[in-house]
Design a protein around this motif. Structure first.
Motif, mmCIF file in Angstrom:
data_model
loop_
_atom_site.group_PDB
_atom_site.id
_atom_site.type_symbol
_atom_site.label_atom_id
_atom_site.label_comp_id
_atom_site.label_asym_id
_atom_site.label_seq_id
_atom_site.Cartn_x
_atom_site.Cartn_y
_atom_site.Cartn_z
ATOM 1 N N SER A 1 0.828 -1.202 0.000
ATOM 2 C CA SER A 1 0.000 0.000 0.000
ATOM 3 C C SER A 1 0.866 1.257 0.000
ATOM 4 N N MET A 2 1.877 1.291 0.850
ATOM 5 C CA MET A 2 2.760 2.454 0.924
ATOM 6 C C MET A 2 3.537 2.638 -0.385
ATOM 7 N N PHE A 3 4.017 1.534 -0.956
ATOM 8 C CA PHE A 3 4.763 1.592 -2.213
ATOM 9 C C PHE A 3 3.876 2.162 -3.310
ATOM 10 N N HIS A 4 2.639 1.666 -3.370
ATOM 11 C CA HIS A 4 1.701 2.107 -4.401
ATOM 12 C C HIS A 4 1.367 3.595 -4.257
ATOM 13 N N LYS A 5 1.117 4.043 -3.031
ATOM 14 C CA LYS A 5 0.830 5.463 -2.795
ATOM 15 C C LYS A 5 2.006 6.335 -3.196
ATOM 16 N N GLU A 6 3.200 5.905 -2.843
ATOM 17 C CA GLU A 6 4.398 6.668 -3.194
ATOM 18 C C GLU A 6 4.581 6.707 -4.708
ATOM 19 N N LEU A 7 4.341 5.598 -5.370
ATOM 20 C CA LEU A 7 4.470 5.543 -6.822
ATOM 21 C C LEU A 7 3.488 6.508 -7.477
ATOM 22 N N LEU A 8 2.225 6.454 -7.073
ATOM 23 C CA LEU A 8 1.228 7.338 -7.673
ATOM 24 C C LEU A 8 1.518 8.803 -7.363
ATOM 25 N N SER A 9 2.069 9.072 -6.196
ATOM 26 C CA SER A 9 2.448 10.436 -5.847
ATOM 27 C C SER A 9 3.536 10.945 -6.789
ATOM 28 N N ARG A 10 4.513 10.106 -7.062
ATOM 29 C CA ARG A 10 5.614 10.503 -7.945
ATOM 30 C C ARG A 10 5.164 10.649 -9.397
ATOM 31 N N LEU A 11 4.095 9.940 -9.752
ATOM 32 C CA LEU A 11 3.620 9.956 -11.138
ATOM 33 C C LEU A 11 2.356 10.801 -11.313
ATOM 34 N N LYS A 12 2.019 11.613 -10.306
ATOM 35 C CA LYS A 12 0.741 12.336 -10.318
ATOM 36 C C LYS A 12 0.588 13.255 -11.523
ATOM 37 N N ASP A 13 1.655 13.811 -12.018
ATOM 38 C CA ASP A 13 1.568 14.735 -13.155
ATOM 39 C C ASP A 13 1.552 14.021 -14.512
ATOM 40 N N THR A 14 1.623 12.716 -14.506
ATOM 41 C CA THR A 14 1.657 11.964 -15.765
ATOM 42 C C THR A 14 0.265 11.584 -16.263
ATOM 43 N N GLY A 15 -0.726 11.613 -15.384
ATOM 44 C CA GLY A 15 -2.061 11.189 -15.763
ATOM 45 C C GLY A 15 -2.276 9.685 -15.653
ATOM 46 N N LEU A 16 -1.251 8.963 -15.231
ATOM 47 C CA LEU A 16 -1.395 7.515 -15.076
ATOM 48 C C LEU A 16 -2.303 7.209 -13.889
ATOM 49 N N THR A 17 -3.071 6.153 -14.009
ATOM 50 C CA THR A 17 -3.983 5.756 -12.947
ATOM 51 C C THR A 17 -3.557 4.407 -12.377
ATOM 52 N N ILE A 18 -4.210 4.008 -11.305
ATOM 53 C CA ILE A 18 -3.900 2.743 -10.635
ATOM 54 C C ILE A 18 -3.906 1.608 -11.662
ATOM 55 N N GLY A 19 -2.888 0.787 -11.618
ATOM 56 C CA GLY A 19 -2.777 -0.369 -12.498
ATOM 57 C C GLY A 19 -1.981 -0.106 -13.761
ATOM 58 N N GLN A 20 -1.985 1.127 -14.246
ATOM 59 C CA GLN A 20 -1.294 1.416 -15.497
ATOM 60 C C GLN A 20 0.226 1.337 -15.395
ATOM 61 N N PRO A 21 0.845 1.807 -14.298
ATOM 62 C CA PRO A 21 2.310 1.671 -14.227
ATOM 63 C C PRO A 21 2.774 0.217 -14.313
ATOM 64 N N LYS A 22 2.011 -0.681 -13.693
ATOM 65 C CA LYS A 22 2.388 -2.096 -13.727
ATOM 66 C C LYS A 22 2.340 -2.632 -15.158
ATOM 67 N N ILE A 23 1.330 -2.225 -15.907
ATOM 68 C CA ILE A 23 1.211 -2.676 -17.295
ATOM 69 C C ILE A 23 2.334 -2.092 -18.143
ATOM 70 N N LEU A 24 2.623 -0.820 -17.956
ATOM 71 C CA LEU A 24 3.732 -0.210 -18.694
ATOM 72 C C LEU A 24 5.049 -0.906 -18.369
ATOM 73 N N ASP A 25 5.256 -1.223 -17.096
ATOM 74 C CA ASP A 25 6.477 -1.909 -16.681
ATOM 75 C C ASP A 25 6.558 -3.291 -17.341
ATOM 76 N N TYR A 26 5.438 -3.981 -17.433
ATOM 77 C CA TYR A 26 5.423 -5.293 -18.085
ATOM 78 C C TYR A 26 5.732 -5.147 -19.581
ATOM 79 N N LEU A 27 5.087 -4.179 -20.220
ATOM 80 C CA LEU A 27 5.279 -4.001 -21.665
ATOM 81 C C LEU A 27 6.692 -3.537 -22.011
ATOM 82 N N LYS A 28 7.383 -2.928 -21.045
ATOM 83 C CA LYS A 28 8.774 -2.519 -21.264
ATOM 84 C C LYS A 28 9.598 -3.717 -21.730
ATOM 85 N N ASP A 29 9.335 -4.876 -21.160
ATOM 86 C CA ASP A 29 10.095 -6.086 -21.493
ATOM 87 C C ASP A 29 9.331 -7.053 -22.392
#
Length: 138
Positions: free
Chosen positions: A14-42
């Motif tokens: 929970s803390m990791f996720h909140k921190e991640l979304l806080s750091r990405l707040k200006d990107t427009g990414l929503t919950i779940g999207q960073p994980k998908i982007l990270d997967y698609l990277k590889d």
């Protein structure tokens, strides 16, 4: 204060996720999207079933996330080799730019999480977490 394993895992996630979304707040990414982007990277060009499995997301939830990501111009779905029954997901140029931001945020948070730990302790923790993952996923 002593906490159980399950409490620590859930609280850390929970803390990791909140921190991640806080750091990405200006990107427009929503919950779940960073994980998908990270997967698609590889796994750029992965099938939706593989993404759902790799990200531990229900297929219906993934479809909703991908629809939003496609609308935002982060990914595109297309067929390969004339197979109309399967759609494959590819990062767009905008998606690739967001991957860089997500990767940087993950690295910064991990660096903070491992602060004060020796390299050996970090390697041990990662090995043990991998074993827990394997035990639960099998």
């Amino acid at each position: 204060m002593s906490h159980s394993f399950h409490y620590l895992i859930m609280a850390e996630q929970s803390m990791f996720h909140k921190e991640l979304l806080s750091r990405l707040k200006d990107t427009g990414l929503t919950i779940g999207q960073p994980k998908i982007l990270d997967y698609l990277k590889d796994h750029d060009g992965a099938g939706q079933k593989d993404i759902a499995r790799g990200c531990h997301i229900e297929p219906g939830t993934l479809t909703t996330l991908l629809n939003r990501m496609e609308d935002a111009g982060l990914v595109e779905r297309r067929t390969l080799n004339g197979n109309r029954r399967s759609l494959y997901v590819f990062l767009t140029e905008k998606g690739q730019e967001q991957v860089k931001l997500v990767t940087e945020a993950f690295s910064e948070i991990e660096e903070e999480a491992f602060r004060g730990m020796s390299k050996t302790d970090c390697e041990t923790l990662m090995r043990l977490m991998h074993q827990v993952y394997e035990n639960i996923s099998s």
